[in-house]
Structure formats: structure tokens, C-alpha cells
Write a protein that holds these residues in place. Structure first.
Motif, mmCIF file in Angstrom:
data_model
loop_
_atom_site.group_PDB
_atom_site.id
_atom_site.type_symbol
_atom_site.label_atom_id
_atom_site.label_comp_id
_atom_site.label_asym_id
_atom_site.label_seq_id
_atom_site.Cartn_x
_atom_site.Cartn_y
_atom_site.Cartn_z
ATOM 1 N N LEU A 27 -14.527 -7.082 -11.230
ATOM 2 C CA LEU A 27 -13.194 -7.702 -11.145
ATOM 3 C C LEU A 27 -12.187 -6.930 -11.997
ATOM 4 C CD1 LEU A 27 -12.404 -11.488 -11.206
ATOM 5 C CD2 LEU A 27 -11.080 -9.916 -12.624
ATOM 6 N N LEU A 28 -12.546 -6.669 -13.253
ATOM 7 C CA LEU A 28 -11.647 -5.952 -14.156
ATOM 8 C C LEU A 28 -11.353 -4.543 -13.656
ATOM 9 C CD1 LEU A 28 -13.077 -7.052 -17.622
ATOM 10 C CD2 LEU A 28 -10.860 -7.684 -16.653
ATOM 11 N N ASP A 29 -12.342 -3.919 -13.047
ATOM 12 C CA ASP A 29 -12.171 -2.554 -12.547
ATOM 13 C C ASP A 29 -11.109 -2.469 -11.454
ATOM 14 O OD1 ASP A 29 -12.990 0.229 -12.452
ATOM 15 O OD2 ASP A 29 -13.863 -0.232 -10.513
ATOM 16 N N GLY A 30 -10.823 -3.596 -10.812
ATOM 17 C CA GLY A 30 -9.822 -3.609 -9.761
ATOM 18 C C GLY A 30 -8.419 -3.298 -10.261
ATOM 19 N N PHE A 31 -8.124 -3.661 -11.507
ATOM 20 C CA PHE A 31 -6.781 -3.408 -12.050
ATOM 21 C C PHE A 31 -6.818 -2.748 -13.423
ATOM 22 C CE2 PHE A 31 -8.148 -7.747 -12.854
ATOM 23 C CZ PHE A 31 -7.947 -7.921 -14.205
ATOM 24 N N PHE A 67 -13.682 -7.466 -4.761
ATOM 25 C CA PHE A 67 -12.742 -8.105 -3.834
ATOM 26 C C PHE A 67 -11.699 -8.909 -4.610
ATOM 27 C CE2 PHE A 67 -11.558 -11.666 -1.026
ATOM 28 C CZ PHE A 67 -11.161 -10.979 0.118
ATOM 29 N N ALA A 68 -12.166 -9.691 -5.576
ATOM 30 C CA ALA A 68 -11.244 -10.496 -6.381
ATOM 31 C C ALA A 68 -10.331 -9.611 -7.226
ATOM 32 C CB ALA A 68 -12.043 -11.445 -7.281
ATOM 33 N N GLY A 69 -10.889 -8.563 -7.837
ATOM 34 C CA GLY A 69 -10.094 -7.664 -8.673
ATOM 35 C C GLY A 69 -9.022 -6.928 -7.888
ATOM 36 N N ASP A 70 -9.353 -6.519 -6.675
ATOM 37 C CA ASP A 70 -8.371 -5.832 -5.838
ATOM 38 C C ASP A 70 -7.209 -6.762 -5.483
ATOM 39 O OD1 ASP A 70 -9.842 -3.528 -5.896
ATOM 40 O OD2 ASP A 70 -10.732 -3.790 -3.910
ATOM 41 N N HIS A 71 -7.506 -8.033 -5.287
ATOM 42 C CA HIS A 71 -6.440 -8.982 -4.971
ATOM 43 C C HIS A 71 -5.556 -9.264 -6.187
ATOM 44 C CE1 HIS A 71 -8.437 -9.529 -1.144
ATOM 45 N NE2 HIS A 71 -7.437 -10.289 -0.745
ATOM 46 N N VAL A 72 -6.150 -9.214 -7.373
ATOM 47 C CA VAL A 72 -5.339 -9.334 -8.588
ATOM 48 C C VAL A 72 -4.403 -8.138 -8.683
ATOM 49 C CG1 VAL A 72 -5.388 -9.336 -11.115
ATOM 50 C CG2 VAL A 72 -7.043 -10.708 -9.845
ATOM 51 N N SER A 73 -4.924 -6.935 -8.406
ATOM 52 C CA SER A 73 -4.110 -5.725 -8.435
ATOM 53 C C SER A 73 -2.993 -5.797 -7.390
ATOM 54 C CB SER A 73 -4.995 -4.497 -8.179
ATOM 55 O OG SER A 73 -4.249 -3.305 -8.237
ATOM 56 N N TYR A 74 -3.309 -6.295 -6.221
ATOM 57 C CA TYR A 74 -2.302 -6.461 -5.154
ATOM 58 C C TYR A 74 -1.182 -7.383 -5.629
ATOM 59 C CZ TYR A 74 -0.364 -8.077 -0.656
ATOM 60 O OH TYR A 74 0.472 -8.413 0.387
ATOM 61 N N ARG A 130 -2.984 -10.576 5.050
ATOM 62 C CA ARG A 130 -4.128 -10.728 5.949
ATOM 63 C C ARG A 130 -4.778 -9.376 6.232
ATOM 64 N NH1 ARG A 130 -3.350 -14.107 11.412
ATOM 65 N NH2 ARG A 130 -2.989 -15.673 9.789
ATOM 66 N N SER A 131 -3.950 -8.358 6.486
ATOM 67 C CA SER A 131 -4.477 -7.016 6.723
ATOM 68 C C SER A 131 -5.139 -6.466 5.462
ATOM 69 C CB SER A 131 -3.341 -6.083 7.168
ATOM 70 O OG SER A 131 -3.786 -4.749 7.266
ATOM 71 N N PHE A 132 -4.507 -6.672 4.306
ATOM 72 C CA PHE A 132 -5.072 -6.210 3.041
ATOM 73 C C PHE A 132 -6.448 -6.843 2.810
ATOM 74 C CE2 PHE A 132 -5.880 -6.828 -1.474
ATOM 75 C CZ PHE A 132 -5.723 -5.542 -1.976
ATOM 76 N N THR A 133 -6.549 -8.142 3.027
ATOM 77 C CA THR A 133 -7.809 -8.858 2.811
ATOM 78 C C THR A 133 -8.902 -8.342 3.736
ATOM 79 O OG1 THR A 133 -6.650 -10.855 2.082
ATOM 80 C CG2 THR A 133 -8.911 -11.128 2.867
ATOM 81 N N PHE A 134 -8.560 -8.076 4.990
ATOM 82 C CA PHE A 134 -9.538 -7.586 5.960
ATOM 83 C C PHE A 134 -10.100 -6.230 5.518
ATOM 84 C CE2 PHE A 134 -10.315 -4.822 9.662
ATOM 85 C CZ PHE A 134 -11.367 -5.511 10.250
ATOM 86 N N PHE A 135 -9.217 -5.283 5.222
ATOM 87 C CA PHE A 135 -9.672 -3.947 4.843
ATOM 88 C C PHE A 135 -10.327 -3.941 3.466
ATOM 89 C CE2 PHE A 135 -6.656 -2.695 8.179
ATOM 90 C CZ PHE A 135 -7.438 -1.796 8.887
ATOM 91 N N ASP A 136 -9.881 -4.826 2.584
ATOM 92 C CA ASP A 136 -10.474 -4.870 1.253
ATOM 93 C C ASP A 136 -11.890 -5.433 1.304
ATOM 94 O OD1 ASP A 136 -10.219 -4.398 -1.580
ATOM 95 O OD2 ASP A 136 -10.247 -6.581 -1.809
ATOM 96 N N ALA A 137 -12.138 -6.357 2.225
ATOM 97 C CA ALA A 137 -13.496 -6.881 2.381
ATOM 98 C C ALA A 137 -14.447 -5.756 2.785
ATOM 99 C CB ALA A 137 -13.505 -7.992 3.431
ATOM 100 N N ILE A 138 -13.984 -4.877 3.679
ATOM 101 C CA ILE A 138 -14.803 -3.725 4.082
ATOM 102 C C ILE A 138 -14.989 -2.774 2.910
ATOM 103 C CG2 ILE A 138 -14.907 -1.712 5.608
ATOM 104 C CD1 ILE A 138 -13.229 -3.299 7.620
ATOM 105 N N ALA A 139 -13.900 -2.494 2.179
ATOM 106 C CA ALA A 139 -13.950 -1.554 1.060
ATOM 107 C C ALA A 139 -14.875 -2.048 -0.044
ATOM 108 C CB ALA A 139 -12.545 -1.324 0.510
#
Length: 205
Positions: A27-31, A67-74, A130-139
Motif C-alpha cells: 500500500l505504502l509503495d503505491g505513493f 491496488f489500494a496504494g495506487d488508488h491513494v496515489s490517484y 472506472r478505467s483506472f480501477t480496471f487497469f490497476d486491477a490488472i497491474a
């Protein structure tokens, strides 16, 4: 000394708190990209080969944390986009986003510092959530599986010496990252070279 370090790592790996720590690091690594999330997942994968950890759980927890960390960064990018526009990494990520769309998020997962720049940028330019969440789930999922399996196969190769297995896993991860960077650099260099059609015609005749 090495035995003491190995014993300490084995104690950590056998603790049920390991999975909480993996989630938190991912999670922390995301941001906060200096957090050693990938190294931790690879290490847990190494010890999964000897049954110290559960490989499937390691990958699931790491993916959820990423996934959670990337959404925090977003969200950070969305709230402070105006202050990021002149940053070099922001400019690169914005150009890549315009060229490849949400797929760049998957590619950037394997570029040091690239994933944070990309998630911040996608938030700053208000890329559809929605697009960010879709591609981030794959990433996030592909990254967790990749890191966990690299560690696992490294651990299998050196079942009686997990330190060597860890070094092998880290070496493979660094090599893959280096290849990605070299290919990206070569493509960028090729793209900026002038084409023959762009050269001025010879008018000396």
C-alpha cells in the motif's frame, strides 16, 4: 552472522503478522516508492517454497495492498494536480498516457518510479476512475503474481539455502526491470530520430 539473519527472517516469515506487513508495504509503495514492497513479496515467495508462507495468500495480500496504494496515489494526484504539471516524471507519464491510454498503468508497474508518476498523473488529468480501477486491477495482480512466483522458483532452486534463492529472485527482478528500461529507451531514441522523408531535398543540381 548469516545464520542469525536467516533465523530472524524465518521467524518473520512464519508470523501471521507477515501478511499484514505485506499489505501495508504494498500500500505504502503505491505513493511512497522507496518502500521495499517488491523485495518483501519476493522474499515471502522464496520462503513459500519451503512451506514457511502461503504463496497464494502472499500474492493476494500484495495485490490488494498495491491496488489500494495506487488508488491513494490517484487521489493525491487528483487533489494536487496543478502542482505536478511541470514535473519531469509527470510530463513523461502524461505523454505515455495519451499514447497508450490506461494500458500504460500496467507497463509502468515494472518501471522504477514509473508507477507512482503514472497513478499521480492519471489522477491529476482526471482520468476516469472506472478505467483506472480496471487497469490497476490488472497491474496490481500481475505484479503480485510476478513477484511471488519469482521468489517461489528461486526458493525451489535453492531449497536448502533460501538466501541464495532470494538473491536469485532479486537478480531476475532487476534483470527484467533493466530489459524493460532498455527497450523503452531504445524505442524513445528511435522515435526521435528524423525519418528520411523529413530530410530537406537536395537542390544543388
Amino acid at each position: 552472522m548469516s545464520h542469525a539473519i536467516l533465523d530472524l527472517v524465518q521467524q518473520v516469515m512464519s508470523s501471521p503478522w507477515l501478511y499484514v506487513a505485506l499489505f501495508a508495504l504494498a500500500l505504502l509503495d503505491g505513493f511512497f516508492p522507496i518502500v521495499p514492497a517488491e523485495t518483501s513479496v519476493i522474499t515471502a515467495g522464496v520462503f513459500a517454497a519451503s512451506g514457511e508462507t502461503n504463496l497464494a495468500l502472499v500474492m493476494v495480500v500484495a495485490a490488494l495492498g498495491a491496488f489500494a496504494g495506487d488508488h491513494v496515489s490517484y487521489l493525491i494526484g487528483r487533489l494536487s494536480g496543478g502542482r505536478l504539471r511541470d514535473k519531469k516524471a509527470f510530463v513523461w507519464a502524461r505523454g505515455a498516457l495519451e499514447e497508450r491510454g490506461g494500458l500504460v498503468l500496467v507497463v509502468a508497474r515494472y518501471i522504477p518510479g514509473g508507477r507512482t508518476a503514472t497513478t499521480l498523473t492519471m489522477g491529476a488529468v482526471r482520468h476516469p476512475l472506472r478505467s483506472f480501477t480496471f487497469f490497476d486491477a490488472i497491474a496490481a495482480s500481475s505484479w503480485a503474481v510476478y513477484s511471488g512466483l519469482i521468489g517461489f522458483f528461486g526458493g525451489m532452486a535453492f531449497e536448502n539455502d533460501p538466501i541464495k534463492g532470494l538473491l536469485l529472485g532479486l537478480g531476475i527482478a532487476v534483470s527484467v526491470t533493466a530489459v524493460v528500461e532498455i527497450v523503452r529507451w531504445a524505442r524513445k531514441r528511435r522515435a526521435i530520430q528524423p525519418s528520411p522523408e523529413g530530410l530537406p531535398a537536395d537542390t544543388s543540381v
